[in-house]
Each structure stands twice: as C-alpha cells, then as structure tokens.
Design a protein around this motif. Structure first.
Motif, PDB file in Angstrom:
ATOM      1  N   UNK A   1       6.110   9.948   4.744  1.00 53.34           N
ATOM      2  CA  UNK A   1       7.452   9.913   4.141  1.00 53.34           C
ATOM      3  C   UNK A   1       8.283   8.760   4.707  1.00 53.34           C
ATOM      4  N   UNK A   2       9.199   8.288   3.889  1.00 60.99           N
ATOM      5  CA  UNK A   2      10.185   7.289   4.306  1.00 60.99           C
ATOM      6  C   UNK A   2      11.302   7.990   5.083  1.00 60.99           C
ATOM      7  N   UNK A   3      11.991   7.225   5.951  1.00 55.41           N
ATOM      8  CA  UNK A   3      13.146   7.780   6.678  1.00 55.41           C
ATOM      9  C   UNK A   3      14.375   6.968   6.291  1.00 55.41           C
TER      10      UNK A   3
ATOM     11  N   UNK B   1       8.506   8.122  -0.940  1.00 53.83           N
ATOM     12  CA  UNK B   1       8.989   6.856  -1.484  1.00 53.83           C
ATOM     13  C   UNK B   1       8.996   6.836  -3.005  1.00 53.83           C
ATOM     14  N   UNK B   2       9.826   5.945  -3.560  1.00 54.38           N
ATOM     15  CA  UNK B   2      10.011   5.889  -5.008  1.00 54.38           C
ATOM     16  C   UNK B   2       9.177   4.811  -5.688  1.00 54.38           C
ATOM     17  N   UNK B   3       8.458   4.023  -4.913  1.00 55.90           N
ATOM     18  CA  UNK B   3       7.580   3.020  -5.513  1.00 55.90           C
ATOM     19  C   UNK B   3       6.442   3.714  -6.255  1.00 55.90           C
ATOM     20  N   UNK B   4       5.858   3.005  -7.203  1.00 61.99           N
ATOM     21  CA  UNK B   4       4.694   3.525  -7.910  1.00 61.99           C
ATOM     22  C   UNK B   4       3.405   3.277  -7.125  1.00 61.99           C
TER      23      UNK B   4
ATOM     24  N   UNK C   1      -9.622   7.199   7.095  1.00 62.77           N
ATOM     25  CA  UNK C   1      -8.260   7.322   6.574  1.00 62.77           C
ATOM     26  C   UNK C   1      -7.387   8.100   7.545  1.00 62.77           C
ATOM     27  N   UNK C   2      -6.218   7.556   7.841  1.00 57.73           N
ATOM     28  CA  UNK C   2      -5.267   8.218   8.732  1.00 57.73           C
ATOM     29  C   UNK C   2      -4.159   8.908   7.950  1.00 57.73           C
ATOM     30  N   UNK C   3      -3.554   8.168   7.025  1.00 54.95           N
ATOM     31  CA  UNK C   3      -2.455   8.728   6.230  1.00 54.95           C
ATOM     32  C   UNK C   3      -2.265   7.865   4.991  1.00 54.95           C
ATOM     33  N   UNK C   4      -1.707   8.477   3.961  1.00 51.80           N
ATOM     34  CA  UNK C   4      -1.374   7.746   2.737  1.00 51.80           C
ATOM     35  C   UNK C   4       0.103   7.975   2.434  1.00 51.80           C
ATOM     36  N   UNK C   5       0.813   6.889   2.173  1.00 53.86           N
ATOM     37  CA  UNK C   5       2.259   6.980   1.955  1.00 53.86           C
ATOM     38  C   UNK C   5       2.636   6.335   0.631  1.00 53.86           C
ATOM     39  N   UNK C   6       3.589   6.965  -0.049  1.00 57.43           N
ATOM     40  CA  UNK C   6       4.181   6.364  -1.239  1.00 57.43           C
ATOM     41  C   UNK C   6       5.205   5.347  -0.742  1.00 57.43           C
TER      42      UNK C   6
ATOM     43  N   UNK D   1      13.999   3.608   8.250  1.00 59.06           N
ATOM     44  CA  UNK D   1      12.703   2.932   8.240  1.00 59.06           C
ATOM     45  C   UNK D   1      12.190   2.916   6.803  1.00 59.06           C
ATOM     46  N   UNK D   2      11.951   1.707   6.285  1.00 59.48           N
ATOM     47  CA  UNK D   2      11.409   1.567   4.934  1.00 59.48           C
ATOM     48  C   UNK D   2      10.003   0.986   5.039  1.00 59.48           C
TER      49      UNK D   2
END
Length: 486
Positions: free
Chosen positions: A10-12, A20-23, A36-41, A207-208
């Motif tokens: 998640x974004x902070x 996040x709002x990106x596609x 794989x550790x993590x996947x973020x939008x 943080x973005x």
C-alpha cells in the motif's frame, strides 16, 4: 513490527495506507533468487499531487509545534528503529541483497542519524544583529522551507532515505518520498511505518511508490516542494538540477563517485590491503563511496597485489541470508551485464586479470584487474560492482594527478605511515570526503557528507543538513520612530 513482506502493498499518503490508483503493478523480488516478495499497485500522478498537498497542509501546524515536542517524536522513531533492528536487517537482506554485515551497519547508520537529527528542533538558532539605523534591531530567523521532495536509491535505501527525511522533518518541513522501485519497502514504506508509530502528525510524511515511466518529471516539477533531495546517478542528477533550475527550486544532490585509495610507498601493505578489500567489496561494491581505483606506488605494488588477492580469496560469495557471506547479489541482471562489459573492455585495453570469478545469475565473484591505466573503461566509469582496479604509479605526484583526473570527487583514502603527510596529500585531492589510513566507506551523523565536481551539490549530516532544508529570514524591528526627510 512483524509484518509479512507480502503485506507491504500500500501507498502511504495523507496519513493513510491505501491501494495505489495507477493501473500498473510492480512486483518486488529478492535479487538473490528472484522470489516474489510483494506486489504493489503503483501511485499515479494524481496521488503525487495529493501527497504534496497533504504535506503542505500538515506542515503548517508541525512548524508551530513546540520544538521539544517535535524532537521527542523523532527520538521516539529512533527508539522504535532500535526495537525493530532485527526486522530491518531482514528487510534489507531480502529486498536489497545486503549481507548481514552490510545490513547491520546500515541499520545502525539509520538509527544514529535519526538520533542526531532529533536534536535539530532545539538547535535551530536565530540571531540578533546591530543596525546602522538608530533604534533598529535586526533579527535573523532560520525557518523550514515548507515541503521537501526526496528521491532515494536502491543501494543503501534505508539510510540514504532517512538522512534526508529525518533532518527535513526535524527542521519543521513536510516530506514526500519517492523510493527506488526495487527497494520501495526499505527505502520508504518501513520508514513511514516507524515514524507513524512514533506519532508523526497525519499527512506530514508521505511515501509514493511510482514508476518514472508513468509519472515523468511530475514529482520534481510539482510547484509545492521547495527543495528536491536526490541521491543517485550523475546523469539523472543533472536532469533534476536542470528542471529545478528552471523553477528556481533548490536541490541537494549526492551523485556518482569514482573514489580512489592512494597507497603511498611507506604504507603498511597488509593494513592497506585489508582496508581496500573492505572498501571495494562491501555490499558488492554497490556503494557510492566504494573504492573504484586503487592507486599503489610501484615500490610496493607487487606486494600489495599479492596480499590483496590473498584476502579476496577468503571472501564468501552467495546467499546474503547466510551470515558468513560477504558478497551477495548485484541488484539486477542489467547491472551485471554493464559490469561485465566494463571488465571485458578494460581487458581489451590491456588490464591484467589477477582474478575473475564466475557469474551465476546476479551473483558475481570478485574480480581483480591489475596494471590498469586511468583511461581504461574500469577507471573512467563507476563500476558499482565487485571489481577492483589497481593502478601502479611511480611517484606521489603521479598518484595525486591521477586521483584528480576524474569528473567525480565524492570520497577517497590515503594510506601512509606518516599521518600528517597523509593529511597533506588528502587536502590535494579534489573530493568532498577523504580518510587517512582508512577506506572510503565512512558515514558519521555529525560530519558533512557530500561531493565535489560531478559528485553532487550540498552536504548532508549534522548542522550542514540545516543549510539544505531551511531558509533564513531577516526581520528588522524599528523600536523607536525613525526620522524620514519628508
């Protein structure tokens, strides 16, 4: 803190953790085994605007807060970082390929800097100066700039982010951080979590996690931040400086290095060789302060190479999760290919191979090149990998000339048995930092950190950070009526 890595998704922004709002999504992978550790939008341009506006709004009250209260929050962050030390080490090992030695050192640097910068709120002094005008008092105030935008790199992400975040906050600013995608947890989100738990006001620190391919230059060109702090390559630093220059926006830039160790003819060879191994191969050479050129007097050249090679043979290469490993993986395959190209080109130019180990995925065994000349590829470019380039010289004067024959000037080292003569030589090297009878990788929270020439602008550390993240205002007070000629 006991957060599963996959939950760093998640974004902070604005004091809230949200998707996040990106596609576009980004998958964070372990550089050692590509697991794989993590996947973020990812964050969108809209969210960058939201983050800056949030920081700007929260900064107004933060600046007004009692300095001792601000200091207490930042001290609390240091206490929490100490509490979560083992977790932070684990994050660095998994996300950045840091060995335990490097990760522990980075976490300690991280904690030390937060503690040092926690003193800033109560050290921001003003002055009262006399005036040529009767009855007037000149007051000089040091004030926060407002909002600071921070772009941090992949190699020392925890430390290189906080060395800007902590002093910027401590001086009374709001902050927006864009960490490197490859290390977005250690370079941003885990820091935000610590400061959130410490009690930082909602919206002050953001943080973005975003991709330049999507957001372009919007992070730098946004009108709200008054200072952009960037650590990374010289090429990108120049671009950022150009963008900021057009807007008359300040920059703090720590860029590339081509750092030298000069080993004078009277040096203690085994001691110098030990230091060179550490300064070259710590974190696989992926440190801006890493030794890139080792310049050795011809009188001790062969002895130095023999001792250096013997020590390098003892370095264990492999999975950084193994506490005995000193050399872990390079951050990505693209960087491995770049390093290999520099090695091949330098060999074609006449460099002698003393040692060239195997390459397996992102793991590179140490490389030692001797008889290097300063115009070879490995000497002209920052390798950012486990490649030692050793250059012979006939004199001290030649060593100094070669050391300065570079567009960079970040860190360096001089080895000699005569300490004061070593200082004389050090002062002739065009660099921001240099160490006598030590290697080039040194960080202390109370000293000025930064480079000369193409290695950057400005200084981080201690009171010098205040110069980067504050502004000075002159307020005159006419205590008695002034006489005017009309």
């Amino acid at each position: 803190m006991n957060i599963d890595f996959k939950d760093w998704n998640k974004q902070f922004i604005g004091g809230e953790w949200h998707i996040g709002k990106s596609q576009t999504q980004y998958t964070n992978r372990n550089p050692y085994d590509q697991s794989e550790l993590a996947t973020i939008q990812l964050a969108s341009q809209e969210e960058i605007d939201e983050a800056y506006k949030s920081a700007q709004k929260a900064q107004i009250e933060w600046q007004k807060m009692n300095p001792y209260a601000r200091s207490a929050i930042i001290y609390k962050a240091a206490e929490l970082a100490q509490k979560y030390r083992d977790y932070l080490v684990e994050v660095l090992v998994k996300e950045t390929g840091s060995t335990h030695i490097k990760a522990k050192a980075e976490v300690d640097f991280f904690i030390g800097d937060i503690r040092e910068y926690a003193q800033i709120p109560i050290r921001m002094k003003g002055e009262i100066l006399p005036s040529v005008i009767p009855g007037k008092e000149n007051r000089i105030y040091r004030l926060p700039v407002g909002v600071v935008g921070i772009i941090s790199p992949f190699n020392f992400p925890l430390y290189l982010s906080v060395r800007s975040i902590a002093p910027a906050l401590a001086a009374g600013n709001g902050v927006v951080v864009k960490p490197d995608l490859q290390t977005y947890v250690s370079g941003g989100l885990v820091i935000a979590k610590i400061f959130e738990e410490a009690g930082i006001p909602k919206g002050l620190l953001n943080v973005v996690v975003a991709d330049i391919a999507e957001i372009g230059d919007s992070f730098v060109e946004h009108p709200i931040p008054k200072v952009i702090s960037f650590t990374g390559s010289t090429a990108v630093g120049r671009h950022i400086a150009e963008l900021c220059g057009k807007q008359l926006k300040r920059t703090a830039l720590e860029l590339g290095g081509n750092n030298v160790m000069i080993v004078l003819e009277d040096a203690d060879v085994p001691l110098a060789a030990s230091a060179a191994v550490y300064g070259k191969f710590m974190h696989q050479g992926q440190i801006c302060m890493s030794l890139n050129r080792i310049i050795v007097h011809r009188k001790i050249y062969d002895d130095f190479i023999a001792d250096f090679a013997k020590k390098v043979e003892k370095l264990k290469v492999g999975n950084p999760a193994d506490k005995d490993v000193f050399i872990g993986p390079i951050i990505n395959q693209k960087q491995v290919d770049k390093i290999q190209k520099l090695i091949d080109e330098s060999i074609q130019q006449g460099a002698r191979v003393v040692k060239r180990g195997s390459v397996k995925g992102n793991l590179m065994e140490p490389v030692i090149l001797a008889d290097v000349k300063n115009d070879m590829a490995i000497a002209q470019n920052e390798a950012f990998g486990p490649v030692a380039a050793i250059l012979p010289v006939e004199s001290e004067e030649e060593a100094i000339r070669i050391a300065n024959d570079s567009e960079y000037g970040l860190s360096g080292s001089v080895y000699t048995r005569n300490l004061e003569h070593g200082v004389d030589v050090a002062l002739q090297i065009e660099t921001g930092m240099i160490h006598v009878n030590d290697q080039s990788v040194n960080v202390e929270p109370i000293t000025p950190f930064g480079g000369e020439k193409s290695s950057g602008l400005g200084r981080y550390g201690g009171e010098w950070s205040l110069e980067e993240f504050t502004t000075v205002r002159w307020v005159s007070v006419q205590k008695h009526p002034r006489e005017f000629p009309f």
